[in-house]
Design an enzyme around this catalytic site. Structure first.
Site, PDB file in Angstrom:
ATOM      1  N   CYS A   1       0.827  -1.201   0.000  1.00 21.94           N
ATOM      2  CA  CYS A   1       0.000   0.000   0.000  1.00 21.94           C
ATOM      3  C   CYS A   1       0.866   1.257   0.000  1.00 21.94           C
ATOM      4  CB  CYS A   1      -0.927   0.031   1.204  1.00 21.94           C
ATOM      5  SG  CYS A   1      -2.015  -1.395   1.293  1.00 21.94           S
TER       6      CYS A   1
ATOM      7  N   CYS B   1      -2.838   8.898   5.866  1.00 18.24           N
ATOM      8  CA  CYS B   1      -1.572   8.912   6.624  1.00 18.24           C
ATOM      9  C   CYS B   1      -1.842   9.205   8.090  1.00 18.24           C
ATOM     10  CB  CYS B   1      -0.617   9.978   6.066  1.00 18.24           C
ATOM     11  SG  CYS B   1      -0.159   9.720   4.351  1.00 18.24           S
TER      12      CYS B   1
END
Lengths: 127, 404
Positions: free
Chosen positions: A37, A105
Site C-alpha cells: 500500500c 496517513c
C-alpha cells in the site's frame, strides 16, 4: 504537490526516529500498514506506570506519512496511555494541513498509537 | 535554492536553441496561413510546411505525403485507432495492444470497447517486453489492428517492432506503433520496420510542445482513415484545422537535428546513464533496474529503491526534476500500470523513480544527482522499518501486514 511547512519540517527533521527493544516489558510496539500500500509505520512507546516516557518511530511512506508519525511521537510523549488513545487523526490532519488524499496517513498514525498501547497492555496482561 | 537538475527527458525535453531560432520567423514575419492560396504569405507558409514534411519523413524513412500533422501523439493515437476502426469496420472489430501502452492508447481502446470493438491486452514479460509469438497467438481472423509501442515511456523497454510489423503484414493486419519515445533516439525506418501507422511528438525530441504527427502508409498497403476532426479538410481530409506552422517548422528542424546527431545523442545518453547507475549501485544495496537492460532507450533509467517509498524519495531530492513510477503524487494512489503489468510487486513499484538523461545533461549534473539520490535513500532507509526488518533477517513476505 505542495507540502505544508510543517510536513516539510517533520520530513527534514523527523523527531524521535529510532527503535526500542520490542521484547522489553516496558515497551509497546505498533506496526501498521503494508508495503504494497506504500506505507508502513512502526511506533514504539516506553511506559512507566501508565505514562509514556519515550516514543520512537520508523516509517516507510510518503512525506505526509513520515510527518504524521513524527508528530504522533511528539504528542504522546509524557501523556498517560488513556490520553494518548484520545488523539484523533483529524487533529493530525489539522496540525499538518494534510490534503484530502493524505488523510489516510493520519489515520495510520492514529492506528499506530492504538496498536502500540494495545501491545503494551497485552504484555502487562500476560505477565 | 539552486537551479534544479532536469532529469525528466521522457516527460519532455527543452527546446534546442537551433529549433527555436528556426521557428521564430514564423511567428513574426512569415505568419501566413498555409491554406491561403491567394497571396504570398500563404505561399510562404505552405512552402515551409512542405519542406517540413520532407525533413520529418526523411527521419523515419517515409515519403512526405504520408505525414499528417496533429497537436501531438495523443491526438495522433486517437486518429489512428478510431480512424482505422471506423474505416475498417466491415473487415473486423478486433484490436491487439499491450497493457504497458501509454494511457492515450489504453483509454482510446477503452472508448472503442464501449462501441463494440474487442481488444486483447497483452501482458508484457517481467522486463516490459513483448514477443512476436505472443502477438501471433492473439491474432484472429477479424483482427484489424495491432498497436504496440516502440519504446515504453516509463521504463524505456524497446519492443521487437520489426518482427511484429512483419507478422502483421503477413497476416494482412495493420500495425500502429507509438514511437513517441523512440523517434530521434533510435533508428526508425517505417519501410524496414513494417509500420503502417506511427506517431511522434515534437516536444520529446527537443522541439516545441503542441505539435506532432501521424505517419499514414500510402502504399503496400494504402492505409485509409476516417477523420476524427471535421472542418476544412486539411491534411488530405484526415485532420482538419489550420496548420500550426511555427510548430511544424520546429518539429521538422528537431527531426533534422536528430537525424544528424542521433548516434552522438545516443552515445551521450548511454554514457551518462551508465555513469549514474554505476555510482548508485556502488553506494546502495537493494536497487533494481525496472525494464530490459539489453533493449532499453538510451537515456532512460527506471530504478526501484527497495524499502523506500517513491514519493518520499522525490521529496528528499528537491533539486532533481524526476518522475515517480507510482502515481502517488497525483490524486490516485495506484502504482504505475506499467510496473504492475510487468509483475513488479506493488512494494517495489511504490519505490520506483524514472531518471531521464538527454542532449543537454552534463556529467557534473549526473554526479550531483547520484550523490543526492544516494544521500536521500540512505536517510530514508534509516527511517524505514522495512529496511530495518530486512537487515534483521526478516522475510517481509512472511509478515502479517494490515493492508488498508
Amino acid at each position: 504537490m505542495a507540502y505544508s511547512d510543517k510536513v516539510l519540517d517533520h520530513y527534514n527533521n523527523p523527531r524521535n526516529v529510532g527503535s526500542m527493544d520490542k521484547d522489553s516489558e516496558e515497551v509497546g510496539t505498533g506496526v501498521v500498514g503494508a508495503p504494497e500500500c506504500g506505507d508502513v509505520m512502526k511506533l514504539q512507546i516506553q511506559v512507566e506506570g501508565d505514562t509514556i516516557v519515550d516514543a520512537k518511530f520508523k516509517t516507510f511512506g510518503c512525506g505526509s506519512a513520515i510527518a504524521s508519525s513524527s508528530l504522533a511521537t511528539e504528542w504522546i510523549k509524557g501523556k498517560k496511555l488513556d490520553e494518548a488513545l484520545k488523539i484523533k487523526n483529524t487533529e493530525i490532519v489539522e496540525e499538518l494541513a494534510l490534503p484530502p488524499v493524505k488523510i489516510h496517513c493520519s489515520v495510520l498514525a492514529e492506528d499506530a498509537i492504538k496498536a502500540a498501547v494495545q501491545d503494551f497492555k497485552d504484555k502487562q496482561a500476560s505477565k | 535554492m539552486t537551479t534544479p537538475i532536469y532529469l525528466d527527458y521522457q516527460a519532455t525535453t527543452p527546446v534546442d536553441p537551433r529549433v527555436l531560432e528556426t521557428m521564430l520567423p514564423y511567428f513574426q514575419n512569415a505568419y501566413g496561413n498555409a491554406a491561403s492560396r491567394s497571396h504570398a504569405f500563404g505561399w510562404e507558409a505552405e512552402k515551409a510546411v512542405d519542406a517540413a514534411r520532407g525533413q520529418i519523413a526523411s527521419l523515419i524513412g517515409a515519403s512526405p505525403k504520408e505525414i499528417v500533422f496533429t497537436s501531438g501523439s495523443t491526438e495522433a493515437i486517437n486518429l489512428a485507432l478510431k480512424g482505422v476502426v471506423e474505416m475498417y469496420a466491415s473487415k473486423g472489430k478486433h484490436i491487439i495492444t499491450s497493457e504497458a501502452e501509454h494511457k492515450a492508447v489504453l483509454d482510446t481502446c477503452k472508448h472503442l470497447e464501449k462501441h463494440g470493438v474487442e481488444v486483447t491486452y497483452l501482458a508484457p514479460d517481467s522486463k516490459g517486453r513483448h514477443t512476436v509469438e505472443q502477438v501471433a497467438a492473439a491474432m484472429r481472423d477479424d483482427t484489424i489492428l495491432v498497436a504496440i509501442m516502440w519504446a515504453n515511456n516509463e521504463i524505456g523497454t524497446i519492443n521487437p517492432v520489426r518482427e511484429i510489423g512483419a507478422l502483421c503484414h503477413d497476416m494482412g493486419t495493420l500495425f500502429f506503433c507509438d514511437a513517441t519515445q523512440a523517434v530521434g533516439k533510435v533508428p526508425v525506418d517505417v519501410q524496414a520496420d513494417n509500420i503502417d501507422l506511427l506517431c511522434m511528438s515534437a516536444h520529446k525530441i527537443y522541439g516545441p510542445k503542441g505539435v506532432g504527427c501521424l505517419y499514414v502508409r500510402r502504399r503496400n498497403p494504402r492505409v485509409r482513415l476516417v477523420a476524427q476532426m471535421d472542418g476544412g479538410g486539411h491534411e488530405r481530409g484526415m485532420r482538419s484545422g489550420t496548420l500550426n506552422v511555427p510548430g511544424i517548422v520546429g518539429l521538422a528542424r528537431a527531426c533534422e537535428l536528430c537525424e544528424q546527431e542521433l548516434e552522438q545523442d545516443a552515445a551521450h545518453a548511454i554514457a551518462l546513464r551508465a555513469r549514474f547507475e554505476k555510482k548508485v549501485f556502488a553506494a546502495l544495496d537493494h536497487v533494481h533496474v525496472n525494464g530490459d537492460e539489453e533493449h532499453r532507450l538510451p537515456g532512460c533509467s527506471n530504478l526501484s529503491f527497495a524499502y523506500v517509498e517513491g514519493e518520499s524519495l522525490i521529496m528528499g531530492i528537491p533539486n532533481l526534476a524526476v518522475s515517480s513510477g507510482s502515481a502517488c503524487t497525483s490524486a490516485s494512489l495506484e502504482p504505475s500500470h506499467v510496473l504492475q503489468a510487468m509483475g513488479v510487486g506493488d512494494e517495489l513499484a511504490h519505490s520506483s523513480i524514472r531518471f531521464g538523461f538527454g542532449r543537454f545533461t552534463t556529467e557534473d549534473e549526473v554526479d550531483r544527482a547520484a550523490d543526492q539520490v544516494i544521500s536521500a535513500v540512505n536517510k530514508l532507509r534509516d527511517l524505514s522499518p522495512l529496511y530495518e526488518m530486512v537487515k534483521e533477517g526478516i522475510d517481509l513476505s512472511t509478515v502479517n501486514w494490515t493492508a488498508h
